[in-house]
Design an enzyme around this catalytic site. Structure first.
Site, PDB file in Angstrom:
ATOM      1  N   GLU A 106       0.859  -1.188  -0.027  1.00 51.00           N
ATOM      2  CA  GLU A 106      -0.059   0.019   0.174  1.00 51.00           C
ATOM      3  C   GLU A 106       0.805   1.525  -0.045  1.00 51.00           C
ATOM      4  O   GLU A 106       0.522   2.209  -0.719  1.00 51.00           O
ATOM      5  CB  GLU A 106      -0.803   0.029   1.269  1.00 51.00           C
ATOM      6  CG  GLU A 106      -2.024  -0.943   1.188  1.00 51.00           C
ATOM      7  CD  GLU A 106      -1.653  -2.592   1.376  1.00 51.00           C
ATOM      8  OE1 GLU A 106      -2.679  -3.296   1.270  1.00 51.00           O
ATOM      9  OE2 GLU A 106      -0.419  -2.636   2.030  1.00 51.00           O
TER      10      GLU A 106
ATOM     11  N   HIS B 124     -11.416  -5.895   8.636  1.00 55.27           N
ATOM     12  CA  HIS B 124     -11.847  -5.622   7.250  1.00 55.27           C
ATOM     13  C   HIS B 124     -13.329  -4.899   7.537  1.00 55.27           C
ATOM     14  O   HIS B 124     -13.965  -4.941   6.652  1.00 55.27           O
ATOM     15  CB  HIS B 124     -12.161  -6.911   6.490  1.00 55.27           C
ATOM     16  CG  HIS B 124     -11.164  -7.944   6.308  1.00 55.27           C
ATOM     17  ND1 HIS B 124     -10.353  -8.516   7.082  1.00 55.27           N
ATOM     18  CD2 HIS B 124     -10.361  -7.891   5.200  1.00 55.27           C
ATOM     19  CE1 HIS B 124      -9.389  -9.107   6.612  1.00 55.27           C
ATOM     20  NE2 HIS B 124      -9.314  -8.786   5.253  1.00 55.27           N
TER      21      HIS B 124
END
Length: 658
Positions: free
Chosen positions: A397, A464
């Site tokens: 990322e 998540h």
């Protein structure tokens, strides 16, 4: 030290000498000014000038270089006027950051130099993005980026090498191995024999070069740059050199053995090269003195210009205005023809419209190409736009967000998909320290949108399910968008991509396939900073966003006796406080519903601002309703208890009855 002038003109031989001498003499003057308190800090590059000058001399002035804080020779080789550098180091307006940052923490598009930030590592990923821009635009150019031996231990270094290798990017990674990362010697930093060995695992062509030999550096760089322009690929270069002074002047060099300092002093790049040129008859002591006198005169003249300039005048309006790049929002009304589609389809349609309108827009993310992303937002995009513009990325990322910034610097636009908003924590630094601050620091916009699939109520557990918008509303320089409906998502995404500023675009996963709406076909935009009034009432003001809007709507539908204004914020930064103030003036009561945990969220700031600015209109305490102050649990009963949707009615009724 052995020098060979083979293949280098006499003119260039002399120019390389002058280019090394100039930063040395500038630095010697800066050290005097530092002791006099006229410069606040200095990072010495004495003994390392050959690397900066050799690399910069091998590139054209139209090719980007990303230096570190010991690479003064890059700036002087690019012929930046010295008074602007002096003004920068003194915090004057003629510098490159308007007094907002110091040292070499700046960039300049005029000279194609992109400066570092103190976190060091991000600039390597940024170099990748710049180089990717070259490839996509069909330009045969090379990007050079610097790091130190200490910087090679950072995760950003490894992410950057991997991405550059996978994508065959024309980047030359330059490691200045000067023996110490501040005071930590290299034997405590890495166990490989050479730092160039780190390229082997990434399939990168790597070399170790003597960093004090200007001719070896220049000749090797010229050959490599020419080769990379014609055959794009990354190169890793380790330059063996030494830092003759402390990490910065306050550090000193007591940790360095004296004999080590003495041995490297004998390898001084300027003194040795000067003796070589004199022996070759290309310099004389008279010409050396003439060159020195000319440089000294230039330094003194430009210092006087910097000293004569007054201190920065404080202008609060200007400070606030420079946080963002100016952006005139395009108002494009929606078409009358609509289609009933899901939230996820609206996001996909909006993204596709913008890919058509901006041929310089690149989408990057994990599994977004052939697979279409885990939520299928980019399904079939590869067929229409190709893999150059719809790019699968490695799982890194940080490196990809940095590459997005590099694309922006090179005149392109980027959308990065976080597979889950939770994962942005692995790329947090470049978001909050690079994208957010670049325009305020040196006027460089970050034309980047980061899509953030977020939120709970889907049984996905702590990693998540976060709705982490408050991490970014806190950070000056970022814009934060959080739509609740498909039509808003499509129109706001268009504005986000058009906007040259960095935008965090939150998309609630639970809404993706559960919420349908008549959405206008084709391209249209919606303004940032304008909330939507979904229901009107006189007794209480309800403020929410994202999934919270749907929870509030359901509550009102099931309890028709509650007479409420319901405001959907839509964007959190900029925030439409005027709509909230206007409603509170009418109802006298305010309740804010957010999915985020209760402490430190957007509800707290709204509550504070209303208390400060509309206190006289309040008939009851402001109420915040939010998730428990815990991570998000997995089991449905625990998650239902965590989320505020089942507590909202009770708190709303209490407030209405107050």
């Amino acid at each position: 030290m052995e020098f060979s002038k083979e293949g280098i003109s006499n003119q260039m031989l002399g120019l390389l000498y002058e280019r090394m001498l100039k930063p040395r003499m500038v630095e010697e003057r800066m050290l005097v000014l530092l002791r006099q308190g006229k410069v606040s800090k200095w990072f010495s590059g004495i003994g390392q000038e050959a690397i900066s000058v050799g690399v910069a001399s091998a590139l054209t002035n139209e090719e980007y270089i990303l230096p570190m804080h010991r690479n003064l020779g890059v700036f002087t080789t690019r012929d930046i006027p010295l008074f602007r550098l002096f003004a920068q180091w003194q915090g004057k307006a003629s510098g490159f950051t308007k007094g907002r940052d110091r040292s070499f923490h700046f960039g300049t598009q005029e000279y194609k130099i992109i400066g570092m930030i103190s976190h060091l590592g991000p600039q390597m990923g940024v170099a990748n993005g710049i180089a990717l821009g070259y490839l996509l635009k069909g330009e045969k150019k090379v990007t050079a980026v610097f790091t130190g031996d200490g910087g090679t231990s950072e995760g950003d270094f490894h992410e950057a090498l991997n991405v550059a290798s996978v994508w065959n990017l024309p980047v030359i990674f330059c490691i200045e191995n000067n023996g110490y990362g501040l005071s930590t010697p290299v034997n405590e930093q890495y166990a490989c024999k050479r730092l160039s060995d780190k390229g082997i695992g990434y399939g990168i062509e790597s070399y170790t070069i003597k960093g004090n030999n200007i001719l070896e550096i220049y000749r090797r760089m010229k050959d490599l740059v020419k080769s990379v322009r014609n055959n794009p690929r990354p190169i890793l270069l380790e330059f063996e050199t030494f830092r003759m002074r402390g990490h910065e002047e306050a550090s000193g060099t007591k940790y360095v053995p004296e004999d080590l300092l003495e041995s490297w002093a004998e390898k001084d790049p300027i003194e040795n090269y000067e003796r070589f040129l004199i022996a070759e008859g290309l310099l004389t002591k008279v010409t050396v003195q003439k060159i020195r006198t000319g440089i000294e005169k230039e330094i003194s003249q430009h210092l006087n210009l910097a000293f004569e300039e007054g201190s920065i005048e404080v202008n609060t309006e200007k400070e606030l205005a420079d946080v963002y790049h100016p952006f005139q929002q395009e108002e494009m009304e929606p078409a009358t023809k609509t289609e009933n589609i899901r939230f996820v389809d609206a996001v996909s349609a909006g993204l596709k419209e913008l890919m058509k309108r901006h041929d310089n827009l690149v989408i990057m993310g994990q599994d977004i190409a052939e697979y279409g992303g885990v939520f299928k937002v980019t399904e079939d995009f590869v067929t229409e736009f190709g893999k150059e513009r719809v790019r699968n990325t490695p799982i890194c990322e940080s490196g990809i967000i940095e590459a997005a910034m590099g694309l922006s610097i090179n005149g392109m636009k980027a959308v990065v998909e976080m597979q889950f908003a939770d994962f942005v924590s692995s790329g947090f630094n470049p978001v909050v320290n690079y994208l957010a601050k670049s325009h305020y620091r040196w006027g460089e916009p970050a034309d980047v949108v980061i899509r953030m699939p977020c939120g709970g109520d889907v049984g996905a557990g702590p990693f998540h399910s976060q709705t982490n918008e408050a991490w970014f509303t806190k950070t000056a320089g970022l814009k934060v968008v959080y739509p609740a409906f498909p039509a808003d998502a499509k129109g706001l995404l268009s504005t986000a991509i058009n906007d040259p500023n960095p935008v965090l675009f939150f998309e609630h996963k639970a809404l993706y396939r559960s919420v349908y709406q008549q959405v206008p076909e084709g391209y249209y935009t919606l303004p940032f900073g304008k909330a939507a009034l979904l229901k009107e009432g006189a007794e209480v003001t309800i403020v929410s966003y994202g999934a919270g809007v749907h929870w509030a709507l359901k509550t009102l539908e099931e309890n028709p006796g509650i007479d409420a204004d319901l405001i959907d914020l839509r964007t959190l930064m900029p925030l439409d406080m005027e709509s909230i103030y206007s409603s509170v003036e009418k109802t006298g009561k305010l309740i804010i519903l957010q999915e985020d945990t209760i402490f430190g969220g957007i509800a707290s700031d709204i509550s504070a601002m209303v208390s400060e600015n509309r206190f006289e209109f309040l008939d009851a305490p402001i109420k915040r309703v939010a998730s428990l102050q815990t991570p998000i649990p997995f089991a449905k009963s625990l998650e239902d208890n965590y989320l505020p949707k089942n507590r909202f009615l009770e708190e709303l009724l209490k407030l209405a009855a107050y």
